[in-house]
Design a protein around this motif. Structure first.
Motif, PDB file in Angstrom:
ATOM      1  N   UNK A 275       0.825  -1.210   0.000  1.00 28.89           N
ATOM      2  CA  UNK A 275       0.000   0.000   0.000  1.00 28.89           C
ATOM      3  C   UNK A 275       0.850   1.246   0.000  1.00 28.89           C
ATOM      4  N   UNK A 276       1.984   1.212   0.713  1.00 27.14           N
ATOM      5  CA  UNK A 276       2.920   2.348   0.693  1.00 27.14           C
ATOM      6  C   UNK A 276       3.587   2.489  -0.674  1.00 27.14           C
ATOM      7  N   UNK A 277       3.819   1.344  -1.324  1.00 24.13           N
ATOM      8  CA  UNK A 277       4.424   1.369  -2.654  1.00 24.13           C
ATOM      9  C   UNK A 277       3.468   2.028  -3.652  1.00 24.13           C
ATOM     10  N   UNK A 278       2.159   1.765  -3.480  1.00 30.90           N
ATOM     11  CA  UNK A 278       1.151   2.376  -4.353  1.00 30.90           C
ATOM     12  C   UNK A 278       1.289   3.890  -4.360  1.00 30.90           C
ATOM     13  N   UNK A 279       1.635   4.446  -3.196  1.00 31.83           N
ATOM     14  CA  UNK A 279       1.845   5.886  -3.083  1.00 31.83           C
ATOM     15  C   UNK A 279       2.895   6.357  -4.082  1.00 31.83           C
ATOM     16  N   UNK A 280       3.981   5.574  -4.197  1.00 29.74           N
ATOM     17  CA  UNK A 280       5.088   5.977  -5.068  1.00 29.74           C
ATOM     18  C   UNK A 280       4.767   5.779  -6.542  1.00 29.74           C
ATOM     19  N   UNK A 281       4.235   4.617  -6.899  1.00 31.26           N
ATOM     20  CA  UNK A 281       4.112   4.300  -8.327  1.00 31.26           C
ATOM     21  C   UNK A 281       2.830   4.808  -8.957  1.00 31.26           C
ATOM     22  N   UNK A 282       1.807   5.109  -8.173  1.00 30.78           N
ATOM     23  CA  UNK A 282       0.534   5.554  -8.730  1.00 30.78           C
ATOM     24  C   UNK A 282       0.259   7.032  -8.481  1.00 30.78           C
ATOM     25  N   UNK A 283       0.570   7.504  -7.276  1.00 30.01           N
ATOM     26  CA  UNK A 283       0.235   8.873  -6.904  1.00 30.01           C
ATOM     27  C   UNK A 283       1.267   9.861  -7.446  1.00 30.01           C
TER      28      UNK A 283
ATOM     29  N   UNK B 180     -13.677   9.351  -7.081  1.00 29.88           N
ATOM     30  CA  UNK B 180     -14.130   7.953  -7.161  1.00 29.88           C
ATOM     31  C   UNK B 180     -13.143   7.119  -7.970  1.00 29.88           C
ATOM     32  N   UNK B 181     -12.678   7.678  -9.097  1.00 28.94           N
ATOM     33  CA  UNK B 181     -11.698   6.959  -9.920  1.00 28.94           C
ATOM     34  C   UNK B 181     -10.417   6.708  -9.127  1.00 28.94           C
ATOM     35  N   UNK B 182      -9.943   7.714  -8.414  1.00 26.29           N
ATOM     36  CA  UNK B 182      -8.695   7.593  -7.652  1.00 26.29           C
ATOM     37  C   UNK B 182      -8.816   6.573  -6.535  1.00 26.29           C
ATOM     38  N   UNK B 183      -9.925   6.624  -5.788  1.00 25.42           N
ATOM     39  CA  UNK B 183     -10.148   5.681  -4.684  1.00 25.42           C
ATOM     40  C   UNK B 183     -10.263   4.251  -5.233  1.00 25.42           C
ATOM     41  N   UNK B 184     -10.951   4.112  -6.366  1.00 20.96           N
ATOM     42  CA  UNK B 184     -11.126   2.776  -6.970  1.00 20.96           C
ATOM     43  C   UNK B 184      -9.790   2.223  -7.460  1.00 20.96           C
ATOM     44  N   UNK B 185      -8.953   3.099  -8.035  1.00 29.38           N
ATOM     45  CA  UNK B 185      -7.621   2.664  -8.468  1.00 29.38           C
ATOM     46  C   UNK B 185      -6.770   2.255  -7.269  1.00 29.38           C
ATOM     47  N   UNK B 186      -6.897   2.994  -6.161  1.00 30.15           N
ATOM     48  CA  UNK B 186      -6.159   2.640  -4.938  1.00 30.15           C
ATOM     49  C   UNK B 186      -6.579   1.263  -4.438  1.00 30.15           C
ATOM     50  N   UNK B 187      -7.885   0.980  -4.496  1.00 26.32           N
ATOM     51  CA  UNK B 187      -8.400  -0.317  -4.041  1.00 26.32           C
ATOM     52  C   UNK B 187      -7.953  -1.448  -4.956  1.00 26.32           C
ATOM     53  N   UNK B 188      -7.567  -1.105  -6.177  1.00 29.23           N
ATOM     54  CA  UNK B 188      -7.220  -2.117  -7.179  1.00 29.23           C
ATOM     55  C   UNK B 188      -5.726  -2.392  -7.247  1.00 29.23           C
ATOM     56  N   UNK B 189      -4.900  -1.334  -7.327  1.00 30.51           N
ATOM     57  CA  UNK B 189      -3.473  -1.518  -7.609  1.00 30.51           C
ATOM     58  C   UNK B 189      -2.748  -2.323  -6.533  1.00 30.51           C
TER      59      UNK B 189
END
Length: 485
Positions: free
Chosen positions: A149-157, A376-385
């Motif tokens: 989940x912390x990695x998602x911060x780096x590669x997606x956000x 909504x798109x951002x939250x959904x992508x967070x739940x997915x990646x």
């Protein structure tokens, strides 16, 4: 001085359950900074055109070259990360990034600035797979979701925040300030990393196959370049370059299958034998295409159709980007507790609803509605990646982690380029046909964007289908650790 003194051998890493290993914290921070840099130039293009006396198409190369370099270098990192220590890989990655950033600050001409961006991108290309590979090696399976989940911060956000950050910085000075702000931050992170980073694996010996290096760089780099040419270029030339890139990738794949028999592939494709990894790969690629498409279309709509400034646009999309980052660790903890399906399926449905909502953009759609859809798109992508990355890499044997990470990262670049080319081509084609029919420029642009968003909504159906196919947990260790022959 020998490399043995510089790089002490790896020692067994046994992190405490429920805690993020310091090595991962350092790598996440470093990766966030280097990936943020990928999209930081978007808002600077008007300034660069004046300062360096270049056209808009030429200025776009500062972003295109970054993406091209990533696509060309990342396929090589699977082999590279197995041959060097963690500290050596980190030193190479951050050293290249710092060199490129310092060169960019003082670049007297466009050509020097372009070279600086290529050097930066070479370092970034190593950081992404290094982070993913190290995580899979040092984090216990029961904690991987939370840490991923912390990695998602780096590669997606980070790429989503790039335009916002640059929009703010450019209010205070020239385009050189973008690099001047990043340099001391990256230098501090590099220094802290070298002071605290420990090796987590022992390098393997092995010669490099230069034919594979050349075909990987030419194939993936050519594919991404060809896709980038669809924007404002000759479509036939772009299609020819894409075809040549795909043929070269085909040669690269055949070469890897041959090398696998001797155990020395540059990129080990045996990861694709694991169904969960392959399904996760497809889902991630399509989701990235949809995300990048919306990242391009929404600012274009807000600025070209609705007349907002770059800063106002950045502020409107910032809540969604922040939500994605802040939710990453929470999503990871939920994944560790409940598995992937309870997150991935609702996330995929949320992506489809958000992109379907964007197909209704108009001259008067309320800004709160646009903000809500983007959130909504951002939250959904967070739940997915987070679950998709964790399930995908968790499904391959440990000796293939570096190769799995490289394949994931390479496909991200290709998907980003394909998504960009697709939405720009569809939007431009539709807008041109509307103009020929007598529609005003603004309404024609709006019509093109609506059709492009429809393409994104259609792609999101594939995301939902692959979400249903993913398991809640990665296959059992005994199943995935078996050597693949």
């Amino acid at each position: 001085m020998s490399s043995r003194l510089l790089d002490p051998p790896a020692e067994p890493v046994a992190p405490a359950a429920g805690r993020t290993p310091p090595v991962i914290r350092l790598l996440v921070l470093a990766t966030f900074v280097v990936i943020l840099n990928e999209t930081i130039m978007i808002n600077a293009i008007p300034r660069l055109m004046i300062a360096l006396s270049i056209t808009e198409q030429t200025a776009q190369w500062l972003s295109t070259a970054f993406m091209l370099t990533m696509a060309a270098v990342i396929p090589i990192t699977g082999w590279f990360l197995q041959r060097v220590t963690t500290r050596r890989a980190y030193t190479v990655a951050m050293g290249l990034f710092l060199l490129g950033t310092a060169l960019a600050i003082v670049a007297p001409t466009f050509e020097v600035l372009l070279g600086a961006r290529i050097i930066q991108a070479s370092g970034t290309a190593v950081m992404m797979p290094l982070l993913m590979t190290t995580l899979m090696r040092v984090v216990p399976e029961e904690d991987r979701g939370r840490v991923m989940g912390n990695v998602t911060l780096a590669i997606s956000v980070a790429p989503a925040m790039g335009p916002t950050v640059s929009g703010v910085i450019l209010q205070f000075g020239s385009w050189r300030l973008l690099f001047a702000v990043v340099l001391p931050i990256a230098a501090l992170i590099t220094w802290q990393g070298l002071k605290r980073l420990e090796n987590v694996e022992t390098p393997e010996a092995g010669a490099i196959d230069w034919f594979s290096v050349v075909t990987a760089a030419a194939g993936f780099g050519g594919l991404v370049y060809g896709l980038s040419r669809f924007e404002g270029g000759d479509i036939r030339v772009a299609a020819a370059i894409v075809a040549a890139g795909l043929i070269t990738i085909g040669v690269f794949v055949v070469r890897q299958l041959s090398l696998q028999k001797r155990g020395t592939p540059l990129l080990d494709l045996r990861t694709l034998r694991h169904r969960t990894f392959t399904v996760a790969l497809i889902m991630m690629a399509v989701a990235f295409m949809a995300m990048l498409g919306s990242m391009i279309l929404l600012p274009l709509y807000l600025q070209s159709v609705r007349g907002l400034s770059a800063l106002e646009t950045g502020l409107l999309v910032m809540p969604g980007g922040l939500a994605m980052g802040l939710l990453g660790p929470t999503v990871g903890r939920l994944f560790d507790k409940f598995g992937g399906r309870v997150l991935v399926i609702p996330g995929a449905v949320g992506i489809m609803i958000a992109l379907s909502g964007f197909t209704q953009v108009s001259m008067t759609m309320p800004y709160w509605q646009l903000l809500a859809l983007h959130a909504l798109l951002s939250v959904s992508l967070a739940a997915t990646f987070t679950p998709v990355f964790t399930l995908g890499l968790g499904a391959v044997p440990s000796h293939l982690y570096s190769h799995g990470s490289s394949i994931l990262s390479t496909l991200q670049q290709v998907a980003a380029a394909f998504g960009t080319a697709l939405v720009i081509t569809v939007m431009s084609t539709r807008a041109d046909s509307l103009k020929e029919a007598g529609t005003t420029d603004v309404l024609a642009a709006l019509g093109g964007m609506q059709v492009a968003f429809i393409i994104g909504a259609a792609l999101s159906v594939i995301v939902v289908i692959t979400a249903v196919l993913l398991p809640s947990r990665a296959p059992q260790t005994s199943e995935v650790r078996a050597p693949a022959h």
